[in-house]
Design a protein around this motif. Structure first.
Motif, mmCIF file in Angstrom:
data_model
loop_
_atom_site.group_PDB
_atom_site.id
_atom_site.type_symbol
_atom_site.label_atom_id
_atom_site.label_comp_id
_atom_site.label_asym_id
_atom_site.label_seq_id
_atom_site.Cartn_x
_atom_site.Cartn_y
_atom_site.Cartn_z
ATOM 1 N N PRO A 170 47.020 47.486 43.621
ATOM 2 C CA PRO A 170 46.414 48.560 42.827
ATOM 3 C C PRO A 170 46.777 48.428 41.345
ATOM 4 O O PRO A 170 47.757 47.767 40.991
ATOM 5 C CB PRO A 170 47.033 49.823 43.431
ATOM 6 C CG PRO A 170 48.290 49.372 44.111
ATOM 7 C CD PRO A 170 48.117 47.939 44.475
ATOM 8 N N ALA A 171 45.956 49.016 40.490
ATOM 9 C CA ALA A 171 46.224 49.004 39.042
ATOM 10 C C ALA A 171 45.595 50.243 38.446
ATOM 11 O O ALA A 171 44.403 50.513 38.676
ATOM 12 C CB ALA A 171 45.641 47.748 38.409
ATOM 13 N N ASP B 291 42.044 49.822 32.699
ATOM 14 C CA ASP B 291 42.523 49.816 34.081
ATOM 15 C C ASP B 291 41.865 48.684 34.873
ATOM 16 O O ASP B 291 42.505 48.047 35.708
ATOM 17 C CB ASP B 291 42.204 51.148 34.780
ATOM 18 C CG ASP B 291 43.254 52.219 34.459
ATOM 19 O OD1 ASP B 291 44.166 51.930 33.668
ATOM 20 O OD2 ASP B 291 43.137 53.335 34.997
ATOM 21 N N PHE B 292 40.580 48.458 34.587
ATOM 22 C CA PHE B 292 39.892 47.422 35.365
ATOM 23 C C PHE B 292 40.362 46.018 34.978
ATOM 24 O O PHE B 292 40.535 45.150 35.831
ATOM 25 C CB PHE B 292 38.369 47.534 35.229
ATOM 26 C CG PHE B 292 37.659 46.590 36.161
ATOM 27 C CD1 PHE B 292 37.718 46.765 37.534
ATOM 28 C CD2 PHE B 292 36.950 45.499 35.665
ATOM 29 C CE1 PHE B 292 37.096 45.876 38.405
ATOM 30 C CE2 PHE B 292 36.324 44.603 36.530
ATOM 31 C CZ PHE B 292 36.392 44.795 37.906
ATOM 32 N N LEU B 293 40.582 45.832 33.666
ATOM 33 C CA LEU B 293 41.102 44.536 33.217
ATOM 34 C C LEU B 293 42.464 44.262 33.861
ATOM 35 O O LEU B 293 42.743 43.163 34.331
ATOM 36 C CB LEU B 293 41.211 44.535 31.690
ATOM 37 C CG LEU B 293 41.626 43.225 31.020
ATOM 38 C CD1 LEU B 293 40.782 42.058 31.492
ATOM 39 C CD2 LEU B 293 41.537 43.352 29.496
ATOM 40 N N LEU B 294 43.289 45.298 33.911
ATOM 41 C CA LEU B 294 44.599 45.192 34.553
ATOM 42 C C LEU B 294 44.430 44.850 36.042
ATOM 43 O O LEU B 294 45.139 44.000 36.585
ATOM 44 C CB LEU B 294 45.345 46.522 34.404
ATOM 45 C CG LEU B 294 46.850 46.508 34.658
ATOM 46 C CD1 LEU B 294 47.571 45.627 33.652
ATOM 47 C CD2 LEU B 294 47.404 47.938 34.613
ATOM 48 N N PHE B 295 43.458 45.510 36.653
ATOM 49 C CA PHE B 295 43.188 45.259 38.076
ATOM 50 C C PHE B 295 42.836 43.781 38.307
ATOM 51 O O PHE B 295 43.336 43.141 39.228
ATOM 52 C CB PHE B 295 42.065 46.165 38.585
ATOM 53 C CG PHE B 295 41.758 45.960 40.041
ATOM 54 C CD1 PHE B 295 42.502 46.617 41.013
ATOM 55 C CD2 PHE B 295 40.753 45.099 40.448
ATOM 56 C CE1 PHE B 295 42.251 46.413 42.368
ATOM 57 C CE2 PHE B 295 40.488 44.881 41.801
ATOM 58 C CZ PHE B 295 41.248 45.545 42.758
ATOM 59 N N CYS B 296 41.958 43.258 37.444
ATOM 60 C CA CYS B 296 41.567 41.850 37.578
ATOM 61 C C CYS B 296 42.768 40.936 37.415
ATOM 62 O O CYS B 296 42.914 39.938 38.127
ATOM 63 C CB CYS B 296 40.492 41.480 36.556
ATOM 64 S SG CYS B 296 38.918 42.302 36.857
#
Lengths: 321, 321
Positions: A212-213, A107-112
């Motif tokens: 958001p992601a 999720d965090f990689l997607l957010f970045c």
């Protein structure tokens, strides 16, 4: 924690005493070399270490110089440098750190990837790894001057050594930092007020939403530099080339327009003076993910302490277009 | 002069009357075509021409469209368009005009070369020529909507036809104009307040000195656009590519820092509203040479009237790097 500081102060005071003793009692023929061996930086470090471990530990004096980023990281690892890295190793890329447990990593990689201006990815380490390829021989658990440990969306503690807190299956994210283009700005005749005033840069929460992601959403954090009105265009043109360091400003002037009510009350760092011929220039800041992870209530994560970055081996103009 | 205006008003009122008569009395089967032949622009021009011949003749309505810059120049030559060219022929480079007697031409050419931000040269005509190669078939004495005639450093008169004033051995200088990138800004979602408010752009004397050359010295004149604080970086990045249109801003915010005391009192053009989330962005303006030639007390020169430019055949992104 306080015991650690006391130990550090004691150790460094001993080193200072020994250095001063050597300088004060030169043997004939060796005066020059004795004086040369007094490392200016070592003396500074004593004062560094006396700073309380808070959000706002200031930058001490003019930018320090180290033989190499690797030497600097080793000094940090030995707790000999614990301050903001603003102005340290000019010409080298500095990075924000986010460490998450494996299940939050996607999720965090997607957010970045959805928020490249706020979170430009310099490196994502393999699961469980704590050495970055952009910082040879680094140990990400110890080579940053100060860490924040977060639990359930709140700051649990700050520390100079994140090893005890590092989850076994953690994923470390290195995110570009706007300190990286400071050297280029200086070279272009654009000074940095925070360095001049020996302060950490002021950082502010905004009302600008991130994309958001997955489980993550929240608001952009910005850092602020006062820039002469007649230098703004030059500042924009220089910084815009540094995509991995957040690029061009998000906002120039009008702090209220991005939800900042009081420039004298930053959410991180310290406020700096703004002169009458200057405008506040706001850049995306790598504290954004900390704000987002807090807002999203992630059970646990580690980050660098705002302004206390990982200094990498990369040239600061790496990836400049 | 007033006779000229009266004649124009009378001529255009007659045209309007005739157009309205055609529209009001359609013949069967020809209603549609009759209405279509009412040229919206012709009707507008009536009101254009009713504007007093002053510094501040406003831009009327939304940007007008003409078949080509050449058609536009012909309309200007026929005195059918006498207003500011802000928003006219989007995508075409517009130019400031300076006409000097031969003996001052070298000093002025040197001045332009020493002040390329304020005076980017698009074309310098041969001695005695009044056709520009960047505007095919043009007559520089008539193809600009309004001219200023200066004598001994003071404005002598304004006119729609500079022919009677044109010295036999004159040199005409065409200098880039910031209107040229307006199309690119609009395309990027950055609107122009002066067009929105149907006004000529506000222009101000500054305390920023030009580099002197020969007999010429004086201060930079700037035009001002209010830009959203979050769009400033984009505005800088776009305009910086248009070196022939003065490039990136000279100043962003802090009008006092360049000697502007009151934004509501421009030296040329009209003041425009600045919203709370906007900063005033100041670009070098091609009125600078008029200011400099006035300050330098040149015995005689002709220029366009501020905001009333030569529309060239060149694409506005000609020479964009």
């Amino acid at each position: 924690m306080s015991t650690n500081i006391e130990t550090e102060v004691s150790n460094t005071e001993q080193r200072l005493r020994s250095l001063l003793t050597n300088a004060a009692q030169p043997q004939e023929g060796s005066l020059k070399s004795s004086i040369e061996t007094i490392d200016y930086r070592d003396i500074r470090q004593v004062f560094h270490v006396k700073q309380p471990l808070g959000d706002d530990s200031p930058v001490t004096g003019a930018p320090l110089s180290f033989a190499s980023p690797s030497e600097f990281r080793k000094a940090v690892r030995r707790n000999e440098f614990t301050s903001s890295t603003n102005g340290i190793c000019p010409g080298r890329m500095q990075c924000n750190l986010i460490v998450l447990e494996e299940e939050y990593a996607f999720d965090f990689l997607l957010f970045c990837q959805k928020n490249p201006r706020a979170c430009p990815l310099v490196e994502v380490c393999d699961v469980g790894a704590f050495t970055a390829t952009v910082a040879e021989g680094s140990d990400l658990r110890t080579d940053i001057p100060k860490y924040c440990i977060y639990q359930n969306g709140k700051l649990l503690t700050k520390t100079h050594d994140a090893t005890p807190y590092w989850p076994p299956k953690a994923v470390a994210f290195l995110i570009g930092c706007s300190f990286s283009y400071d050297g280029a700005l200086l070279k272009a005749g654009i000074p940095l007020r925070s360095v001049e005033q020996k302060k950490n840069v002021p950082m502010y929460k905004t009302n600008v939403p991130c994309h958001p992601a997955g489980r993550f959403g929240g608001h952009v954090v910005v850092s602020m530099k006062p820039i002469k009105a007649v230098d703004v265009a030059k500042e924009v043109l220089i910084t815009s080339k540094y995509a991995l360091a957040h690029g061009a400003p998000l906002c120039v002037g009008c702090p209220e327009s991005i939800g900042i009510q009081n420039l004298n009350n930053p959410d991180w760092g310290e406020s700096v003076d703004i002169l009458p011929d200057e405008v506040p220039v706001f850049h995306y800041c790598g504290v954004t993910p900390q704000q987002v992870l807090m807002e999203s209530g992630v059970p646990f994560f580690i980050s660098h302490s705002p302004g206390h970055m990982l200094v990498t081996d990369l040239a600061s103009d790496h990836a400049v277009v």
